[in-house]
Design a protein around this motif. Structure first.
Motif, PDB file in Angstrom:
ATOM      1  N   ALA A   1       0.885  -1.087   0.441  1.00 52.94           N
ATOM      2  CA  ALA A   1      -0.360  -0.128  -0.381  1.00 52.94           C
ATOM      3  C   ALA A   1       0.691   1.267  -0.177  1.00 52.94           C
ATOM      4  O   ALA A   1       0.551   2.620  -0.915  1.00 52.94           O
ATOM      5  CB  ALA A   1      -1.503  -0.146   1.135  1.00 52.94           C
ATOM      6  N   LEU A   2       1.807   0.905   0.522  1.00 49.85           N
ATOM      7  CA  LEU A   2       3.171   2.463   0.573  1.00 49.85           C
ATOM      8  C   LEU A   2       3.710   2.553  -0.689  1.00 49.85           C
ATOM      9  O   LEU A   2       3.457   3.583  -1.161  1.00 49.85           O
ATOM     10  CB  LEU A   2       4.495   2.038   1.880  1.00 49.85           C
ATOM     11  CG  LEU A   2       3.833   1.895   3.005  1.00 49.85           C
ATOM     12  CD1 LEU A   2       5.729   1.586   3.558  1.00 49.85           C
ATOM     13  CD2 LEU A   2       3.462   4.083   3.428  1.00 49.85           C
ATOM     14  N   ALA A   3       3.714   1.184  -1.268  1.00 47.52           N
ATOM     15  CA  ALA A   3       4.104   1.799  -2.656  1.00 47.52           C
ATOM     16  C   ALA A   3       3.124   1.966  -3.422  1.00 47.52           C
ATOM     17  O   ALA A   3       3.472   3.256  -4.208  1.00 47.52           O
ATOM     18  CB  ALA A   3       4.897   0.292  -3.395  1.00 47.52           C
ATOM     19  N   ALA A   4       1.947   1.186  -3.459  1.00 49.21           N
ATOM     20  CA  ALA A   4       0.852   2.152  -4.206  1.00 49.21           C
ATOM     21  C   ALA A   4       0.769   3.859  -4.089  1.00 49.21           C
ATOM     22  O   ALA A   4       0.866   4.292  -5.579  1.00 49.21           O
ATOM     23  CB  ALA A   4      -0.456   1.188  -3.819  1.00 49.21           C
ATOM     24  N   LEU A   5       0.786   4.661  -2.904  1.00 55.31           N
ATOM     25  CA  LEU A   5       0.456   5.911  -2.437  1.00 55.31           C
ATOM     26  C   LEU A   5       1.297   6.342  -3.308  1.00 55.31           C
ATOM     27  O   LEU A   5       1.282   6.834  -3.757  1.00 55.31           O
ATOM     28  CB  LEU A   5      -0.277   5.754  -1.370  1.00 55.31           C
ATOM     29  CG  LEU A   5      -0.107   7.306  -1.190  1.00 55.31           C
ATOM     30  CD1 LEU A   5      -1.722   7.840  -1.868  1.00 55.31           C
ATOM     31  CD2 LEU A   5      -0.497   7.591   0.835  1.00 55.31           C
ATOM     32  N   GLY A   6       2.596   5.722  -2.545  1.00 56.65           N
ATOM     33  CA  GLY A   6       4.158   6.785  -3.347  1.00 56.65           C
ATOM     34  C   GLY A   6       4.207   6.752  -5.095  1.00 56.65           C
ATOM     35  O   GLY A   6       4.450   7.642  -5.027  1.00 56.65           O
ATOM     36  N   GLY A   7       3.800   5.520  -5.089  1.00 56.95           N
ATOM     37  CA  GLY A   7       4.017   5.036  -6.756  1.00 56.95           C
ATOM     38  C   GLY A   7       2.966   5.893  -7.122  1.00 56.95           C
ATOM     39  O   GLY A   7       3.079   6.041  -9.098  1.00 56.95           O
ATOM     40  N   THR A   8       2.040   5.912  -6.554  1.00 52.83           N
ATOM     41  CA  THR A   8       1.006   7.549  -8.255  1.00 52.83           C
ATOM     42  C   THR A   8       1.440   8.090  -8.063  1.00 52.83           C
ATOM     43  O   THR A   8       1.012   9.241  -8.711  1.00 52.83           O
ATOM     44  CB  THR A   8      -0.851   7.289  -6.739  1.00 52.83           C
ATOM     45  OG1 THR A   8      -1.158   5.853  -6.745  1.00 52.83           O
ATOM     46  CG2 THR A   8      -1.420   8.018  -7.542  1.00 52.83           C
ATOM     47  N   TYR A   9       1.529   9.157  -6.635  1.00 57.86           N
ATOM     48  CA  TYR A   9       2.046  10.660  -7.335  1.00 57.86           C
ATOM     49  C   TYR A   9       3.510  10.612  -7.965  1.00 57.86           C
ATOM     50  O   TYR A   9       3.313  11.717  -8.856  1.00 57.86           O
ATOM     51  CB  TYR A   9       2.237  10.826  -5.405  1.00 57.86           C
ATOM     52  CG  TYR A   9       1.256  10.796  -5.237  1.00 57.86           C
ATOM     53  CD1 TYR A   9      -0.047  11.437  -5.143  1.00 57.86           C
ATOM     54  CD2 TYR A   9       1.334  10.319  -3.093  1.00 57.86           C
ATOM     55  CE1 TYR A   9      -1.104  11.879  -4.199  1.00 57.86           C
ATOM     56  CE2 TYR A   9       0.179  10.810  -2.247  1.00 57.86           C
ATOM     57  CZ  TYR A   9      -1.013  11.252  -2.880  1.00 57.86           C
ATOM     58  OH  TYR A   9      -1.320  11.320  -2.183  1.00 57.86           O
ATOM     59  N   ARG A  10       4.267   9.726  -7.711  1.00 60.00           N
ATOM     60  CA  ARG A  10       5.175   9.707  -8.302  1.00 60.00           C
ATOM     61  C   ARG A  10       4.826   9.674 -10.578  1.00 60.00           C
ATOM     62  O   ARG A  10       5.251  10.583 -10.635  1.00 60.00           O
ATOM     63  CB  ARG A  10       6.514   8.495  -8.197  1.00 60.00           C
ATOM     64  CG  ARG A  10       7.206   8.824  -6.995  1.00 60.00           C
ATOM     65  CD  ARG A  10       8.084   7.760  -6.599  1.00 60.00           C
ATOM     66  NE  ARG A  10       9.748   7.678  -6.987  1.00 60.00           N
ATOM     67  CZ  ARG A  10       9.574   6.964  -8.395  1.00 60.00           C
ATOM     68  NH1 ARG A  10       9.798   5.876  -7.454  1.00 60.00           N
ATOM     69  NH2 ARG A  10      10.301   7.207  -8.715  1.00 60.00           N
ATOM     70  N   ASP A  11       3.985   8.150 -10.467  1.00 58.28           N
ATOM     71  CA  ASP A  11       3.729   8.494 -11.927  1.00 58.28           C
ATOM     72  C   ASP A  11       3.142   9.784 -12.312  1.00 58.28           C
ATOM     73  O   ASP A  11       3.293  10.445 -13.642  1.00 58.28           O
ATOM     74  CB  ASP A  11       2.163   7.350 -12.162  1.00 58.28           C
ATOM     75  CG  ASP A  11       3.781   5.997 -12.157  1.00 58.28           C
ATOM     76  OD1 ASP A  11       4.983   5.729 -12.085  1.00 58.28           O
ATOM     77  OD2 ASP A  11       3.065   4.822 -11.226  1.00 58.28           O
TER      78      ASP A  11
END
Length: 188
Positions: free
Chosen positions: A81-91
């Motif tokens: 979930a951490l990776a999904a949330l942070g990855g969303t912002y980066r993408d």
């Protein structure tokens, strides 16, 4: 100022696309008018000034990012979930640099309350439920996630990591691992 939904949506989209192309800080009413092929004064029937124009791009960006983050988080917990949330912002920052910059622009309290900004906090809290943090730790953790994700993303967008041969993706993975460890440790 009131504007019909169709015209308002077209104006917001044009402004957001232009922000991505030229940068949020360079977004002006005149630039959007040129993009739409109209004279500057005709836009003032739909917006009061450049501040309102930029606020509308901010609101659009916050809503788009919240929708993407919610979809990315579905069914995930913990580090995933951490990776999904942070990855969303980066993408999002990579795909829409001007809109991402707009999402960091300050809003007055009333506008912020009506925006998708509270959804971002709720999404961070959803990620943190997997760590079972009590208050006030949960609030501190929401702030830590925001600062870490947006700080990393903003520095990456500014090419601040380009001076070292270490791949940025390796640092991102390390950051996620460190956050996960810190949250798990704090929860104990």
């Amino acid at each position: 100022m009131a504007s019909t939904p169709r015209i308002s949506e077209r104006l917001d989209r044009a402004a957001a696309e232009l922000a991505d192309e030229i940068g949020f800080e360079r977004l002006t009413v005149a630039a959007v008018a040129r993009r739409l092929g109209v004279k500057d004064p005709s836009l003032y029937a739909h917006i009061a000034n450049v501040h309102e124009l930029r606020t509308r791009v901010t609101l659009l960006a916050l809503a788009e990012m919240a929708d993407r983050a919610a979809a990315a988080l579905a069914g995930r917990a913990g580090r995933d979930a951490l990776a999904a949330l942070g990855g969303t912002y980066r993408d999002y920052a990579r795909e829409h640099p001007g809109r991402y910059a707009a999402s960091r622009a300050p809003l007055d309290a009333e506008t912020a309350a009506r925006s998708a900004a509270p959804r971002h906090s709720e999404l961070a809290r959803a990620v943190l439920r997997g760590y079972a943090l009590p208050e006030p730790d949960a609030t501190d953790a929401v702030r830590m996630l925001g600062a870490t994700f947006h700080g990393f993303t903003s520095l990456e967008a500014a090419s601040a990591f380009a001076h070292t041969p270490r791949p940025t993706e390796a640092s991102w993975t390390w950051t996620l691992d460190a956050l996960d460890r810190a949250l798990r440790t704090r929860a104990q």
